[in-house]
Every structure is written in C-alpha cells, then in structure tokens.
Design a protein around this motif. Sequence first.
Motif, short mmCIF file in Angstrom:
data_model
loop_
_atom_site.label_atom_id
_atom_site.label_comp_id
_atom_site.label_asym_id
_atom_site.label_seq_id
_atom_site.Cartn_x
_atom_site.Cartn_y
_atom_site.Cartn_z
N SER A 130 -48.78 -65.30 71.91
CA SER A 130 -49.59 -64.56 70.95
C SER A 130 -50.84 -63.98 71.61
O SER A 130 -51.17 -62.80 71.44
CB SER A 130 -49.96 -65.46 69.78
N ASP A 131 -51.54 -64.79 72.36
CA ASP A 131 -52.76 -64.31 73.04
C ASP A 131 -52.43 -63.24 74.06
O ASP A 131 -53.14 -62.23 74.18
CB ASP A 131 -53.48 -65.48 73.72
N PHE A 132 -51.36 -63.44 74.81
CA PHE A 132 -50.94 -62.47 75.81
C PHE A 132 -50.61 -61.13 75.15
O PHE A 132 -51.05 -60.06 75.61
CB PHE A 132 -49.75 -63.00 76.59
N MET A 133 -49.84 -61.15 74.06
CA MET A 133 -49.43 -59.90 73.43
C MET A 133 -50.60 -59.19 72.76
O MET A 133 -50.62 -57.96 72.70
CB MET A 133 -48.34 -60.17 72.41
N HIS B 159 -50.31 -52.84 66.87
CA HIS B 159 -50.96 -54.12 66.58
C HIS B 159 -49.87 -55.19 66.51
O HIS B 159 -48.74 -54.91 66.12
CB HIS B 159 -51.73 -54.07 65.26
N VAL B 160 -50.23 -56.38 66.88
CA VAL B 160 -49.31 -57.51 66.86
C VAL B 160 -49.86 -58.55 65.89
O VAL B 160 -51.04 -58.91 65.95
CB VAL B 160 -49.15 -58.12 68.26
N THR B 161 -49.02 -59.01 64.97
CA THR B 161 -49.47 -60.06 64.05
C THR B 161 -49.60 -61.36 64.84
O THR B 161 -48.61 -61.87 65.37
CB THR B 161 -48.49 -60.25 62.88
N ARG B 162 -50.79 -61.88 64.91
CA ARG B 162 -51.05 -63.04 65.75
C ARG B 162 -50.51 -64.32 65.11
O ARG B 162 -50.47 -64.45 63.89
CB ARG B 162 -52.54 -63.17 66.01
N THR B 163 -50.11 -65.23 65.96
CA THR B 163 -49.71 -66.55 65.50
C THR B 163 -50.96 -67.37 65.24
O THR B 163 -51.77 -67.59 66.14
CB THR B 163 -48.83 -67.24 66.55
N VAL C 271 -45.70 -85.27 58.22
CA VAL C 271 -45.20 -85.73 59.51
C VAL C 271 -46.32 -86.49 60.21
O VAL C 271 -47.43 -85.97 60.36
CB VAL C 271 -44.73 -84.55 60.38
N ASP C 272 -46.04 -87.71 60.62
CA ASP C 272 -47.05 -88.53 61.28
C ASP C 272 -47.30 -88.10 62.72
O ASP C 272 -48.44 -88.05 63.19
CB ASP C 272 -46.65 -90.01 61.25
N GLU C 273 -46.23 -87.79 63.45
CA GLU C 273 -46.36 -87.39 64.84
C GLU C 273 -45.74 -86.01 65.01
O GLU C 273 -44.53 -85.85 64.92
CB GLU C 273 -45.67 -88.39 65.77
N ALA C 274 -46.58 -85.02 65.23
CA ALA C 274 -46.11 -83.64 65.33
C ALA C 274 -46.84 -82.94 66.47
O ALA C 274 -47.99 -83.27 66.78
CB ALA C 274 -46.35 -82.89 64.02
N LEU C 275 -46.15 -81.98 67.10
CA LEU C 275 -46.79 -81.11 68.07
C LEU C 275 -47.40 -79.93 67.32
O LEU C 275 -46.68 -79.18 66.65
CB LEU C 275 -45.77 -80.61 69.09
N VAL C 276 -48.71 -79.79 67.41
CA VAL C 276 -49.42 -78.71 66.73
C VAL C 276 -50.00 -77.79 67.79
O VAL C 276 -50.69 -78.24 68.71
CB VAL C 276 -50.54 -79.24 65.82
N VAL C 277 -49.73 -76.50 67.66
CA VAL C 277 -50.24 -75.49 68.58
C VAL C 277 -51.08 -74.50 67.79
O VAL C 277 -50.66 -74.03 66.73
CB VAL C 277 -49.09 -74.76 69.30
N GLY C 278 -52.27 -74.18 68.29
CA GLY C 278 -53.15 -73.27 67.57
C GLY C 278 -53.91 -73.99 66.48
O GLY C 278 -54.07 -75.21 66.49
N GLU C 279 -54.37 -73.23 65.50
CA GLU C 279 -55.15 -73.78 64.40
C GLU C 279 -54.25 -74.00 63.19
O GLU C 279 -53.78 -73.05 62.56
CB GLU C 279 -56.29 -72.81 64.05
N TRP C 280 -53.98 -75.26 62.88
CA TRP C 280 -53.17 -75.56 61.71
C TRP C 280 -54.13 -75.81 60.55
O TRP C 280 -55.00 -76.65 60.63
CB TRP C 280 -52.30 -76.78 61.96
N PRO C 281 -54.01 -75.06 59.45
CA PRO C 281 -55.03 -75.09 58.39
C PRO C 281 -55.14 -76.45 57.70
O PRO C 281 -54.16 -77.21 57.61
CB PRO C 281 -54.56 -74.01 57.42
#
Length: 495
Positions: free
Chosen positions: A274-277, A289-293, A187-197
């Motif tokens: 994710s950070d809030f939880m 424990h909460v599995t983080r995004t 995808v050329d134009e995407a919204l990325v949130v957090g760390e995308w590997p």
Amino acid sequence: MSDAEAALDAELGAVRPDLALPYAAALPGARAAVLARLWRGLTHEPLPWVARRERAGGDGVTLLLADGRRLHGPAVDPYATDVPVEQVWLDGRPYDRPARLMSALAVPHSAAFAAELDHSAASLALSRAGQPTVAGAPATSWEWEQSVVDGHPFHPNCRSRPGFTAADQLAYGPEHRQVVPLGLAPVDEALVVGEWPERFRDGGRVLVPVHPWQAAHVLKCPLGEVIEAHPLMSLRTLALADDGAHVKTALSARLTSSVRDISVYSIETSAIVSDFMAEVASRTDGLLHVTRTLGAVTAGSPDLAAVLRESPERYADTATGERVVPVGALAATGLPGSPSWLADFSRLALTVCLRLLDLGVALEAHGQNLLVVLSPSGAPVRLVYRDLADIRVSPARLARHGVAAPAMTGRIITDDEPTLRRKLFGALITGTLGATAGSTPVLREALAAAVRDLPPTADLATLTEGPVPTKALTLMRLSPERPGDIWAELPTPLR
C-alpha cells in the motif's frame, strides 16, 4: 429444468415464491448468455483436444476435435459482449444448454465444469429475475456496483456460486441490493498490519469482520455482534454502512475461477504494498489514485482474515458532481455514450497503465479493480485503483527509474517481461476496454484514436502488433491440475 435450475426453483418456492415465474422466464436467456461465454472460450483458447478451427465466412466456425467430431457454431468476436448464442452443433446435434454441451464433449474434467456451468446459468437467471425496483440514478459507487447483474462479461462461470442457496444469493448477491450483516469474530492471537480501528477491538482481542456465509458454512460459528455493509461486485468485499470504508472478507467459495479466501502472505505484505503504490501513483500527475490499505488482520488462516481499505469515493469531489464508477458498471451509466468518450477513456487508461508498467508496476486493471472518476458532464478525468493483492512489481524496471523496490519477496515480485505484460494487458484490453466497447469495431476505433498520443514502446507493441494476451478462462476450469493462470492469445483489435 436441469438439476441446478430445478434446485433453485424449489428453493424459491420456499423463500420467494413470487420469483418462481420470473426465474423460469429468465432461464432461456441466461443459458444463451452462458453458452456465448463458453463458445467464445472454445473458439479462441488453446484447448488440447481441438485439432484445428475452420472459418466459413458468415456461416460461422467449425472446431475439428482430436477424436474426429465436429463442433459448429456462429463466428465469435472475441471482444463482443451481450451477444447471446442460442445453439451450437456437435456432429449435427444441436445444443442450447452449456452444461449439456460440456457433458457431451466428455473431455477431461468436463463433468465438474458442466456442473459449474449449470449453476452459472441458474444463478444468472435468478439474478435477472430478482431485480428490485430502484428509484433514480445511483448516488454512490457501491450503488453503481450493484447495478451489474450479469457478472463477468466473458467468463462462462459469470454467476456460478456453488454452495449458495437461493436464499444465500438473494441475501448476499450485490445485484439483489440487500444490506449484509457482517459478524465480528473475536480473536485472541492475530497478526495485525497497519492501523486496526478501535471499533474492531474488544479489550485485548481483535474483532475480525466475517461474511455470514463464511460463518455458517466454513467457520461454523454464530455471527455474534454484527455491523451492516453493502455488498460490492466481488461479493466478498463490502462498503461499511456507517462510514463507507471497504472491508474485504474471506469467503471460501469458488466464484468464477478461484476460491475467495485471503492468504496470510497478502496480509503480511499489505502495508508495504500500500505504501509503495501510494508513492508510485504520485508519479502520474494526479491521473491515478490508489485506495490505501488502512489495516489488515489474519488469525493465521486464509479462512479468517480481513482487509480494511479506503473508499474510492475519497478521490472524487462529489460536492461538485463528480462520480467514481467501477469500469465494470460503466454500461449502467449509459457510457460509453459516443466514440469520442470511449477514445478519451481508452487514452486515459492506457496512458496511466503504460506509465506504471514502464516504471515497473503491472496493474490487474479489470472491471472490478479499476474505477474511473467522471466529471459533472460525464467526462473521464482520472482513475482509481483498488485491491493491490495481485499486482506485479519489477525491481529491474524500478531501478532504471531510480525507484526503490518494496522490501518484500513472493509472487508479486517479478522481472519476467511476459508475466508483466500479461498481467496488465490480459485485464486492461479484454476486461476493461474491450468489455466497455462491446465489440472489436468499436474498440478498434477508440484504440486507434488513443494510441496516436502514446510513445511507441515495446510494451505498447503488445497492443499495436499483437497478439494480445488474455486469460484462458475455459481452459483454466478444465485444468484443475495446473495451478495459476493459463493464457490465450487474441488478435489485436487494431489489425
């Protein structure tokens, strides 16, 4: 055979002729299992065309319909699982197939629902017939998830997968234990949130993991480069074969009640939630424990998006023999093995979930989202929660405890007390504790032991005094014009 049953049978003749006889043999049991779920809904949900219900002791229950007809069947324990219903009678005529019963009822939207029920029974028979031989006990949480064959314990559409052929189900259904090749869509134009590997990037383009069914039927594109993954209970979420991380993919098919795509809103808010939880979970003294995004991405469409999460196994010390098991798979472990085990698990789940609700967070703690960490001896020691897309957060409750609300708006945020309690108890009591106990008497014994150790709050009174909210799963499928959840009320198992 019905239309859906015959269609799967014909497809099996082409792709797996060895399953044709086991599939036919599994059909009567599958019909009875789906009919039991449907009859539970008809008996306990606020259906507008049921005028009243009459109980006749051990002889069952009769539904008096608004048009004067009478529908009779066995008495239904609302918390019972694995109790098939062989027949019910509409004006004295027996029905042993849920789709035919729904067609005969001829209520609004019954034709579409009957088709779903037909497909649910056929798919359930295929799930039961196609069980591979597995050597030894599961070693990973994803292997435990794949041991769940019958799907949702209370939903009549427990195995409804419209649009899935027999080959699709055998290839992608977790109960069939196949490795699924996920495509990587550039995808050329995407919204990325957090760390995308980096392994999911190609220069300046983002690579979005795509389920092969989605690629073929919705996006209509080739898979291209693929990675291997193990399908989990929700079908659209898979454990990556190389590192075990979980990837939630868009899957625009109706499974049980909902179309399983990924909204842009859930991507936009994923890191905040994710950070809030993670911060809220730290207030449970290590019991949750909460599995983080890790990262989330969308191409601006719910049909092309993905969420990457931690594996729940991160929160179990597997070197010492701990296991992390989804609650929906507990029966496959041989648990609950005793009333004391179920009481300990109920105490742990209620303690954690009520503490969070008091803080201001209502978890949707059903059998897919909630996992339990078991000690080497099998004792429940702590919980793991995953998939934060459908929690509810109360700023007012958080403020009472001096906790800052997450900087967001939208459906997750609410101070409405019935909404908060429905979100938690509608999943926890029926979908988790009730499904694990398997009947009201067993659940009553476990809860009676557990609630003695809990403070008598207004939230707890939802359980101790009743009524207990639960999703009206049948009414929801018969009410396509009403978006969102519809609720029923069950008697508390404690009374």
